[in-house]
Design a protein around this motif. Structure first.
Motif, PDB file in Angstrom:
ATOM      1  N   ASP A   1       0.866  -1.178   0.000  1.00 44.43           N
ATOM      2  CA  ASP A   1       0.000   0.000   0.000  1.00 44.43           C
ATOM      3  C   ASP A   1       0.905   1.231   0.000  1.00 44.43           C
ATOM      4  OD1 ASP A   1      -1.780   1.990   0.289  1.00 44.43           O
ATOM      5  OD2 ASP A   1      -2.680   1.266   2.147  1.00 44.43           O
ATOM      6  N   TRP A   2       1.190   1.732  -1.207  1.00 46.08           N
ATOM      7  CA  TRP A   2       2.157   2.829  -1.326  1.00 46.08           C
ATOM      8  C   TRP A   2       1.699   4.074  -0.578  1.00 46.08           C
ATOM      9  CZ3 TRP A   2       7.051   2.494  -2.530  1.00 46.08           C
ATOM     10  CH2 TRP A   2       7.495   1.400  -3.289  1.00 46.08           C
ATOM     11  N   LYS A   3       0.399   4.257  -0.474  1.00 48.83           N
ATOM     12  CA  LYS A   3      -0.113   5.443   0.229  1.00 48.83           C
ATOM     13  C   LYS A   3       0.391   5.495   1.666  1.00 48.83           C
ATOM     14  CE  LYS A   3      -4.052   7.679  -1.682  1.00 48.83           C
ATOM     15  NZ  LYS A   3      -5.477   7.998  -1.610  1.00 48.83           N
ATOM     16  N   GLN A   4       0.588   4.307   2.245  1.00 47.89           N
ATOM     17  CA  GLN A   4       1.080   4.234   3.622  1.00 47.89           C
ATOM     18  C   GLN A   4       2.563   4.536   3.705  1.00 47.89           C
ATOM     19  OE1 GLN A   4      -0.946   3.847   6.209  1.00 47.89           O
ATOM     20  NE2 GLN A   4      -2.598   3.840   4.696  1.00 47.89           N
ATOM     21  N   ARG A   5       3.222   4.597   2.570  1.00 47.54           N
ATOM     22  CA  ARG A   5       4.680   4.742   2.596  1.00 47.54           C
ATOM     23  C   ARG A   5       5.144   6.068   2.033  1.00 47.54           C
ATOM     24  NH1 ARG A   5       7.736  -0.512   3.172  1.00 47.54           N
ATOM     25  NH2 ARG A   5       6.128  -2.028   3.689  1.00 47.54           N
ATOM     26  N   LEU A   6       4.202   6.999   1.847  1.00 45.69           N
ATOM     27  CA  LEU A   6       4.563   8.283   1.252  1.00 45.69           C
ATOM     28  C   LEU A   6       5.055   9.279   2.299  1.00 45.69           C
ATOM     29  CD1 LEU A   6       1.547   8.715  -1.165  1.00 45.69           C
ATOM     30  CD2 LEU A   6       3.892   8.129  -1.795  1.00 45.69           C
ATOM     31  N   SER A   7       6.010  10.089   1.902  1.00 45.36           N
ATOM     32  CA  SER A   7       6.517  11.157   2.762  1.00 45.36           C
ATOM     33  C   SER A   7       5.513  12.303   2.808  1.00 45.36           C
ATOM     34  CB  SER A   7       7.834  11.684   2.204  1.00 45.36           C
ATOM     35  OG  SER A   7       7.601  12.287   0.952  1.00 45.36           O
TER      36      SER A   7
END
Lengths: 487, 487
Positions: free
Chosen positions: A96-102
């Motif tokens: 889940d890339w959204k969880q890994r965004l700065s």
């Protein structure tokens, strides 16, 4: 049946198309390792291409390691493991890339007006662009500049260059700035990918002491975005008809400390105002007294339609080293060529060079050298003469139409590719935009440019890419809608 | 006397040179406001140019607002205040920029190896570059691609483009990656200014959860620099002859949490090693189990000299979305054209697009379209065939010379533009470099590439731009110096 979905498209060598087709089949597991390929004769019949074409494709596939040939036996698919086969059991990882965004990524998306703007349907009259009119581009001179430069040193241009920039262009621009009255001693120049990268580099290089920046209000929306992305609090100072209000500047300087000021003294975006010579002198004195560096945006400087030449602030500052000038020909010449420059104190440039190298190695040498040769060939003067005449005509036409049709309080702009329209306080240009877009006309609501959430009663009209009849029609529609809104 | 320091230079329209000369004089106060200029006849005699030239120069100066003309009286300098006059009293502000620099600026300078490297004197044999050999460039095809594309849509190319990239190139590259076996569904592509900007964008987009990154040790020094600039702690895992040591990877994953892994699976920089197909499958499984994203550097993938095609990790990962692939043709084709790309999960690309727009608006459309047309015309295959043949020959020659002359422990590299040399532990290649540079030979000390300050016994030799006879002579000199050092 295999090979029956091959389709030729135009303008690309046929053998490459055959090769691509087979390569994809092999890479994706449609042909298994060690599976025999059709003979060149068979495949040429299956694909309806010449046998020589198939031979060339097989040779290239062998070069690339996708097939191998056994003399007398034919060609076979190579084992191009480990591209995953479609029929293999899947243990696919779905992050889940959204969880890994700065925070930067999230804020950049939030502040990205290009994603949030109204999409123009076909046939819409759009006043949102302040890009140059491509009909003015002198393509033949651009081609000539490219070919001239390629003949002189094509091999050099296509290989790595220097982070600081392409030397001949740097020297040209230094001279160019000197001709504007800048005292260049103790200063140095860095080439960037346009104004925006230049501004980004400067923001990255400056220490955040107080986290505060002073600028005109309204101001360039990309600058606001990038200042926010760097976590700055922005103090916007209101504009007067001859530039930023100096009394308010002084008051702000007395009340608060600032890391630097960001200013657009000429053909200001979005108001189009040119700061008067007298204000420039006083502004420099003020900033000197308070030891505040100035980041100057010179993006539109060349698009002057009348009056004497006005020197940039960095010229007014003489031998001082507190002005960081960021220049660009993007609005004046060709935005597709991403070349800008920073002229500043040589020590600051020394550090900016290292950040530039870390960010993007260097700006395209091809673009820099093409621009250099175009300038050297003497095209800028001729182009500017033509472009100014055309834009000035459109600018006057736009102003005339506004006066005739739009019940507004003020129109500002002395040059450049847009005008800025103010209605009475309380009027909402976003409501106006909603009505107009339903009637096939769009513009940029002015609040985009304000540092403090105000400006709801303003709008920017870019005219550079709008045809004369669309200017009058569009403005008439805006005027009618505005009158309706006012009741 | 005035006007006696005018000098003509070649290749630039004479009237522009006259104009520049006068403009600078006016802008810098050499001609005061309202001072009368010589008549066109007088000036043409003073400067030894034709009268028409002077007339053209005066016209242009008037257009730009530097002079004004009164009919029957002549031309006069305009009041181009407020460029500071040389003779005015000076209250110049001299900021100490060093005191105003961010940590990023200071660290970027510190880690900037280009500023710290040994400068090669003329005649030095330099093994430091891994740029392509410009003698291989097919300039005629580059020119043709440019002219082809300019004829099709020159006006579009020179105006603003899109942050995500030039559509035809994006579609081409997506197909290109599909032909390497990548499952592109759910993925998207963003064009960048080369690998470095791509990596920078990814670093800016990712949230720093643990502040730790896993990578090969040694690894690409620019990647180390940029990871450090973003404040990451780097865990480097040692290399084996078939790629990163998987046992050590697993051990590290068990001991510690990582934000992501940065990997160069093919023609690894600096060791030149290609990760074996079996390792790739296991590596993907490991990363999937620990939910670790992979940032894959595909920079050198095309420079394979033998064996079957090896698919990139993003192909091995099938439908998973955890691999972020960064590609570039900089080593393969033309570094002067700064074009790279990121292929990754479409959601990640959606955010990267906004950061890209904030950083540099978009990558030069001119560069992108030239590259696209060059590829479409089918030049890559032909160029690669030629380049591979030449580099392979040089690569084998380099290896042969090393075996003959350098008393080292190991030479690695299966492709690409360099080989990596290891001596016994305790040997210091920086001492070797010092001796060699005095003898006119330089190379890159290997410790530059190590994440943990080790690697003092290693060096990288780039051979792509060194002539055959210089390769043998340079390596002989290195070998002699090494033998001396060993006593």
């Amino acid at each position: 049946m295999m090979f029956n979905d091959f389709k030729l498209i135009g303008d690309r060598p046929v053998y490459i198309q055959v090769k691509d087709y087979l390569q994809k089949m092999i890479a994706q597991g449609g042909l298994l390792a060690d599976q025999k390929l059709p003979s060149t004769r068979e495949l040429s019949e299956l694909l309806h291409v010449s046998r020589n074409t198939v031979i060339a494709a097989y040779t290239s596939l062998e070069d690339e390691g996708f097939i191998y040939t056994i003399r007398g036996k034919g060609s076979f698919a190579a084992a191009v493991i480990p591209a995953r086969r479609c029929h293999e059991p899947s243990h696919d990882l779905k992050l889940d890339w959204k969880q890994r965004l700065s925070g930067t990524a999230q804020l950049a998306d939030e502040l990205d007006l290009m994603k949030r703007g109204i999409r123009a349907a076909k046939g819409t009259i759009s006043f949102t662009s302040i890009a140059p009119d491509e009909k003015l581009f002198d393509l033949d001179q651009v081609k000539r500049a490219f070919l001239d430069r390629m003949s002189i040193e094509g091999d050099v241009l296509l290989n790595y260059g220097y982070a600081k920039g392409y030397k001949p262009l740097m020297e040209y621009l230094l001279q160019y700035m000197e001709n504007k009255g800048v005292n260049v001693s103790g200063k140095d120049l860095l080439i960037t990918n346009g104004f925006t990268e230049g501004f980004e580099l400067v923001l990255s290089a400056l220490q955040k002491r107080h986290g505060t920046v002073l600028c005109e209000n309204p101001t360039h929306n990309t600058a606001i975005k990038n200042l926010k992305l760097h976590g700055y609090d922005i103090t916007g100072i209101e504009m007067e008809s001859d530039g930023i209000c100096l009394d308010k500047v002084e008051q702000a300087l007395q009340e608060q400390s600032f890391d630097f000021a960001f200013l657009i003294p000429s053909y200001h975006n979005p108001t189009g105002i040119v700061m008067s010579p007298e204000k420039r002198v006083k502004l420099i004195e003020l900033m000197t007294a308070y030891q505040i560096p100035i980041v100057e945006d010179g993006f539109n400087e060349e698009l002057r339609y009348s009056g004497a030449h006005v020197a940039p602030l960095i010229a007014s500052a003489g031998a001082s080293n507190n002005v960081v000038y960021i220049g660009s020909f993007s609005k004046v010449l060709f935005p597709g060529i991403r070349v800008g420059w920073i002229l500043a104190d040589h020590e600051l440039i020394y550090y900016l060079e290292s950040i530039k190298r870390a960010r993007s190695i260097h700006t395209s040498t091809l673009d820099q050298s093409l621009l250099y040769q175009y300038l050297l060939n003497g095209n800028l003067d001729k182009y500017l003469k033509r472009a100014r005449a055309e834009y000035k005509r459109k600018y006057e036409w736009t102003k005339q139409c506004i006066e005739e049709h739009i019940p507004c309080k003020r129109v500002s702009g002395d040059g450049g590719l847009h005008v800025f329209v103010e209605f009475e306080q309380g009027f909402k240009t976003r409501e106006l935009l909603k009505m107009c877009s339903e009637r096939g006309v769009i513009f940029t609501p002015g609040d985009n440019f304000y540092t403090d959430g105000t400006g709801q009663h303003t709008m920017r009209l870019g005219f550079s890419r709008v045809a004369d009849e669309d200017i009058s029609q569009g403005i008439r529609i805006i005027g009618q809608a505005a009158a309706q809104l006012m009741g």
